[in-house]
Design a protein around this motif. Structure first.
Motif: not given
Lengths: 292, 653
Positions: B342-343, B349, B396, B462, B464-465, B471, B473, B484
């Motif tokens: 999920g992260e 995407y 995890e 992480k 993300f868009k 992006v 991280w 980043e």
């Protein structure tokens, strides 16, 4: 009204001080939805979020006292509004229900007879709504639909982590979506909705928190949000009170109203509750001028 | 037994250090029926064995006990000694006074006392031992190979080239597996399909190979030497014998679906050939995608366009059965779905892809013709982030193990990206670089130093868009900073997991799999090619994540194991298996439900007609569960009867 929808309420310190809007709006919404919210007769500090250290029992003791009182007062379910209280009480309670049972150790330590049974169920108000209330019930109560408003739910960390506490998918939380949709709002999903707001760093390093707040707010803005709905007093503080500081360093950032999710619910339902903030402006431009 | 001999081993100092051998020998020699008690420095040595054999003959021993190491180490050695001396090998037992005694004691007195107790118990057990004879089972000289990737192809070719028949069963429409999808291979940058396709053709043309693609092994019964196999052939709706592979049907097909060979990046029609070099070169109609159903024919475009009249909408699944002596499993791997993390965006995407998708992008036959393009807008990415250990080494996400191939293929992919986009920047996030193969470390060093690829030691937290950028991280633990990166494309080296369906197959074959779902090997060091069921061998990533080199090595090894089994007309099997006393059996069937190997069956007794348990000695592993479970005491584990076990306990306590 569903029969017997009664729940114990643990307020915690902030709800009686800085977050009175949150409490009054939540109680008004609960009342409208037919939920009987009964504040515990006596309660103390939840204990506030403690470290993830599994051994030390001391930080749990304040929570245990609250859980014992809840049980003594006959509540099998209690609910909190503050995410922090939820996380603290739930984690303590899990210690009693998990396999490596901490029950005996704590009861022995407190010399309690009879000790705490571990049977009280802890809800966050959002979780309580999801399990007991249908979004249609909310929709039926809406007087002033938020049709022109784009609301970005922001969850922060304490409702989602550690994952044993999570009231929703920690990486893709959506628990608020059906309720905000029921108000008529356009729900904005943004990638930083589960990022840490900076939490207690606000006391020592407000500039670090301001940087985080800036990222979170601008992320929501770039996805087209008019306002951010939160469920945690500390998130609320970090995202709203520090906005001035953020804007002094990032002049391009537009003001972003930060509201408790219960406030927009109460105002969409036009409920009478004590507030100092008009979360939803009555003029045509929604959201823009709402922040203090 | 009345004439027992006891032989005590010093094992150099291993036993003698904490066991007083002389005192032990004297004490043992006074036990009833012991006509001989001797000690020796190394009983497993040739003179030691000769001494035992001579004494068995000379003293006419009817039972011999060797007090030494674990029978797992030298049980067979001394059984052969007994055999040579004319004593039934099951009348020679071992008492373990090394692992169970001298190695775990410091005090000499305690050690000596315990050694005596162990020997006394073992003699009690030996007293009731019965002579047993090994039995034989015939070997069918054919092999089944399940999985037609490079492992299965290699194993099938090795077996076929020795002149034995092979059944090669592949689930998908074509041979080739994941290797056919790859662009170039590390560390030599060979073109993957160029080296694979000749093998695919060779295996399909070999007269000893029976190739079944679009097929699955649905039932396997029997045992080592004689497995009865049922294979289900899925209908292609194209007659294999008539299809000429011309492809005239494809342009007329109105249905477009994602192409699984391109990992969903490209599209194909409902009637398709997975890739140009597919073997067999026969078209297949994907019935799930096709507009037609079993009840209703809506579209006949392909049928009309096929001059060879190969299309047949009425084709039905077929089953074939055959018998083989050995089975090789080479069912390969998959990548953990990006959705599991999920992260990293959870597959939300378009420009976050997995390693196999990037392989397809690099491949000249891929959806972009070998040009690296972003899936979202087709632009050539200027910043590409490669994330290693995406899911791997991460309990995890359920994968605690290292997927072994990602360090190498990521280095290769970063290199090929740089060759394709020389002014682009590649970043690689890694935990450690594990490049432990021949030429591997050199390859990674070359990539790092010559290609100006930025290696960042740390995990990505992480992805993300933001606008049209992705992006990333992450942490750079060497500089201690958070990083980043605004990337155009992110390539996740997702964890290698067993191919879907391997668990079902494990149940069909009664073999074990490990916590990760890979098939378990018989022994991690000494039995890496065998499953825990005799006659079933393992090859390639079905056993664990491995690269092409290791896969081919293991496949050839497994083929060799199968061939050495096939070299025998009969196999000799241990007689230490369970047996049923029919008169005592009440037919409850508990034993059949307990047996983990499917060796117990319930059937009517030939004498009385009542239901009784029967044990297939070939399948029985001699674990004794049925004997312990039997409520009527009808089952005896030969070589470990209740009388023997109780006698041993009585003597010891």
């Amino acid at each position: 009204m569903p029969e017997g929808l009664r729940v114990g309420y643990f307020p915690g310190c902030t709800l009686k001080t800085d977050a009175r809007d949150f409490e009054s709006s939540a109680l008004a919404v609960a009342g409208a939805l037919g939920i009987e919210v009964a504040e515990l007769g006596r309660w103390n500090c939840c204990g506030t979020v403690y470290s993830l250290d599994a051994v030390n029992l001391m930080p749990r003791l304040a929570s245990v006292h609250n859980l014992i009182r809840a049980e003594e007062e006959g509540f099998s379910e209690i609910m909190t509004l503050c995410s922090m209280c939820y996380n603290t009480l739930k984690r303590t309670n899990n210690l009693f229900t998990s396999k490596n049972n901490g029950l005996a150790a704590i009861n022995d330590f407190l010399c309690l007879k009879p000790g705490y049974s571990g049977r009280v169920k802890i809800y966050h108000f959002l979780e309580f709504l999801r399990e007991k209330i249908k979004p249609e019930q909310v929709k039926d109560l809406v007087v002033r639909p938020l049709d022109s408003l784009a609301v970005a739910p922001y969850y922060g960390c304490l409702l989602l982590r550690p994952k044993e506490m999570a009231i929703d998918d920690p990486e893709k939380p959506e628990i608020l979506t059906p309720f905000l949709s029921a108000l008529g709002a356009k729900v904005i999903d943004f990638p930083l909705n589960n990022e840490c707001c900076g939490a207690y760093q606000t006391a020592m390093h407000p500039e670090a928190v301001a940087r985080r707040a800036c990222r979170i707010i601008s992320s929501a803005q770039s996805e087209g949000a008019d306002m951010i709905a939160v469920s945690c007093p500390l998130c609320h503080y970090n995202l709203s009170a520090l906005q001035g500081m953020v804007r002094s360093t990032h002049p391009g950032l537009k003001a972003m109203p930060i509201v408790y999710f219960t406030e927009i619910m109460a105002q969409a339902m036009e409920l009478d509750y004590k507030t100092e903030v008009e979360a939803i402006p009555r003029d045509a431009e929604p959201g823009r001028e709402a922040v203090k | 037994m009345t004439r027992l001999g006891v032989f005590i081993c010093h094992c150099g100092k291993n036993i003698a250090r904490t066991v007083n051998i002389e005192a032990l020998r004297e004490k043992v020699s006074t036990l009833p029926d012991v006509v001989l008690a001797k000690d020796y420095l190394y009983l497993c040595s040739k003179p030691g064995q000769t001494m035992i054999a001579d004494d068995i003959r000379e003293h006419r021993l009817d039972g011999a006990l060797v007090a030494a190491c674990s029978p797992r180490l030298h049980g067979k050695t001394f059984a052969q000694t007994a055999q040579r001396a004319g004593l039934n090998p099951y009348l020679l037992d071992m008492a373990n006074i090394r692992e169970h005694c001298s190695w775990v004691h410091i005090d000499g007195a305690e050690g000596t006392e315990k050694a005596f107790s162990i020997i006394k118990g073992s003699l009690g057990r030996l007293r009731y031992a019965e002579p047993l004879e090994p039995f034989q089972s015939p070997v069918t000289k054919r092999v089944l190979v399940i999985g037609g990737g490079v492992a299965g192809i290699q194993a099938a070719l090795d077996i076929a080239n020795s002149g034995h028949e092979v059944y090669l069963v592949e689930k998908s429409p074509s041979l080739g597996g994941h290797m056919a999808q790859l662009g170039e291979t590390f560390p030599t940058l060979d073109c993957s399909s160029c080296i694979l396709t000749p093998r695919m053709v060779e295996v399909s043309q070999n007269e000893y190979v029976h190739l079944f693609s679009y097929a699955e092994a649905t039932r396997v019964e029997g045992n080592i030497g004689q497995f009865q196999v049922t294979v289900r052939l899925r209908p292609r709706y194209v007659d294999e014998t008539l299809c000429t592979g011309c492809g005239d049907c494809v342009p007329t097909c109105p249905v477009v679906v994602p192409n699984e060979f391109d990992q969903g990046l490209g599209a194909r029609k409902a009637v398709y050939l997975p890739f140009p070099q597919a073997v067999p070169a026969v078209y297949t109609i994907d019935w799930d995608a096709c507009l037609n159903t079993d009840k209703l024919i809506i579209c006949e475009n392909c049928y009309k366009s096929c001059e060879a009249r190969a299309i047949n909408f009425l084709m039905e699944p077929r089953e074939i059965t055959f018998e083989v002596g050995a089975i090789i499993l080479s069912t390969g791997y998959e990548l953990m779905p990006v959705a599991h993390i999920g992260e990293y965006g959870g597959d939300g995407y378009e420009d976050v892809i997995d390693g196999l998708q990037f392989e397809r992008m690099l491949s000249a036959s891929g959806p972009t013709g070998g040009v690296v393009r972003r899936p979202s807008d087709g632009r050539i990415p200027q910043n590409v982030v490669f994330v290693q250990c995406a899911g791997s080494r991460d309990p995890e996400h359920g994968v605690p193990y290292c997927s072994k191939v990602c360090c190498m293929y990521t280095a290769k992919q970063a290199l090929l990206y740089k060759h394709a986009v020389p002014d682009g920047q590649a970043y690689v996030f890694y935990i450690d670089i594990r490049a432990a193969g021949k030429g591997h470390e050199e390859f990674v060093q070359k990539v790092m130093s010559e290609e100006r690829i930025l290696y960042l030691r740390g995990k990505v937290s992480k992805i993300f868009k933001s606008g049209d950028k992705i992006v990333v991280w992450g942490a750079d633990t060497l500089s201690g900073r958070q990083v980043e990166i605004e990337a155009d494309l992110v390539v996740l080296a997702m964890a290698v997991i067993p191919s879907s369906g391997s668990q079902k197959l494990a149940r069909t074959l009664h073999i074990a799999s490990d916590l990760g779902g890979f098939f378990s090997e018989a022994h991690p060091k000494l039995g890496p090619l065998e499953s825990n069921t005799d006659g079933i061998f393992l090859a390639g990533a079905a056993q664990f994540a491995k690269d092409i080199t290791d896969t081919v090595s293991q496949a050839t090894g497994a083929a060799g194991k199968a061939l050495s089994l096939l070299a025998n007309d009969f196999i000799r099997l241990e007689p230490t298996v369970s047996g049923v006393e029919e008169g005592l059996c009440r037919g409850c069937g508990l034993c059949a439900s307990i047996c983990p190997f499917g060796a117990v069956t319930m059937s009517p007794s030939e004498k009385t007609g009542a239901m009784v348990a029967g044990i297939n000695p070939v399948l029985c592993k001699g674990c004794g569960l049925c004997a312990a479970g039997c409520l009527s005491g009808a089952i005896t584990l030969k070589g470990s009867s209740f009388r023997q076990i109780f006698a041993q306990l009585e003597e010891m306590v």
